[in-house]
Design a protein around this motif. Sequence first.
Motif, PDB file in Angstrom:
ATOM      1  N   MET A   1      27.501  39.392  30.612  1.00  0.00           N
ATOM      2  CA  MET A   1      28.905  39.707  30.635  1.00  0.00           C
ATOM      3  C   MET A   1      29.113  40.986  31.458  1.00  0.00           C
ATOM      4  N   ILE A   2      30.072  40.949  32.368  1.00  0.00           N
ATOM      5  CA  ILE A   2      30.388  42.119  33.178  1.00  0.00           C
ATOM      6  C   ILE A   2      31.335  43.008  32.398  1.00  0.00           C
ATOM      7  N   THR A   3      30.958  44.285  32.248  1.00  0.00           N
ATOM      8  CA  THR A   3      31.811  45.227  31.547  1.00  0.00           C
ATOM      9  C   THR A   3      32.358  46.303  32.482  1.00  0.00           C
ATOM     10  N   ASP A   4      31.970  46.259  33.744  1.00  0.00           N
ATOM     11  CA  ASP A   4      32.431  47.214  34.740  1.00  0.00           C
ATOM     12  C   ASP A   4      33.771  46.728  35.296  1.00  0.00           C
ATOM     13  N   GLU A   5      34.832  47.499  35.087  1.00  0.00           N
ATOM     14  CA  GLU A   5      36.176  47.081  35.483  1.00  0.00           C
ATOM     15  C   GLU A   5      36.275  46.800  36.984  1.00  0.00           C
ATOM     16  N   THR A   6      35.630  47.622  37.804  1.00  0.00           N
ATOM     17  CA  THR A   6      35.685  47.423  39.254  1.00  0.00           C
ATOM     18  C   THR A   6      35.012  46.117  39.644  1.00  0.00           C
ATOM     19  N   ASN A  11      35.318  40.420  41.309  1.00  0.00           N
ATOM     20  CA  ASN A  11      35.131  39.011  40.974  1.00  0.00           C
ATOM     21  C   ASN A  11      36.465  38.261  40.998  1.00  0.00           C
ATOM     22  N   GLU A  12      37.524  38.889  40.514  1.00  0.00           N
ATOM     23  CA  GLU A  12      38.843  38.256  40.558  1.00  0.00           C
ATOM     24  C   GLU A  12      39.251  37.964  42.003  1.00  0.00           C
ATOM     25  N   GLY A  13      38.961  38.901  42.902  1.00  0.00           N
ATOM     26  CA  GLY A  13      39.256  38.682  44.317  1.00  0.00           C
ATOM     27  C   GLY A  13      38.443  37.537  44.888  1.00  0.00           C
ATOM     28  N   HIS A  17      39.880  33.990  46.499  1.00  0.00           N
ATOM     29  CA  HIS A  17      39.517  33.523  47.838  1.00  0.00           C
ATOM     30  C   HIS A  17      38.799  32.183  47.808  1.00  0.00           C
ATOM     31  N   HIS A  18      37.725  32.112  47.062  1.00  0.00           N
ATOM     32  CA  HIS A  18      36.841  30.944  47.132  1.00  0.00           C
ATOM     33  C   HIS A  18      37.293  29.750  46.297  1.00  0.00           C
ATOM     34  N   HIS A  19      37.962  30.003  45.188  1.00  0.00           N
ATOM     35  CA  HIS A  19      38.289  28.896  44.290  1.00  0.00           C
ATOM     36  C   HIS A  19      39.770  28.556  44.235  1.00  0.00           C
ATOM     37  N   ASP A  28      44.150  41.508  50.083  1.00  0.00           N
ATOM     38  CA  ASP A  28      44.952  42.638  49.610  1.00  0.00           C
ATOM     39  C   ASP A  28      44.289  43.328  48.416  1.00  0.00           C
ATOM     40  N   LEU A  29      43.773  42.535  47.482  1.00  0.00           N
ATOM     41  CA  LEU A  29      43.095  43.099  46.319  1.00  0.00           C
ATOM     42  C   LEU A  29      41.840  43.853  46.748  1.00  0.00           C
ATOM     43  N   PHE A  30      41.053  43.264  47.644  1.00  0.00           N
ATOM     44  CA  PHE A  30      39.845  43.944  48.117  1.00  0.00           C
ATOM     45  C   PHE A  30      40.184  45.259  48.811  1.00  0.00           C
TER      46      PHE A  30
END
Length: 52
Positions: A1-6, A11-13, A17-19, A28-30
């Motif tokens: 599980m990723i706990t690092d907010e950044t 990952n959201e970006g 993009h990919h999915h 824009d997010l990146f």
Amino acid sequence: MITDETLTRINEGAQLHHHQGQRKAARDLFAQIWDEIGGERGDPSHACVLAH
């Protein structure tokens, strides 16, 4: 599980993009994250993951 907010936001970006095919939203997010971390002067792991 990723706990690092950044890393979570990077990952959201990637998901945008990919999915979801939302390239502009991902770009824009990146760009926003890049500015927030300080670009190349920021945390090296964040900069590396974001750059790739």
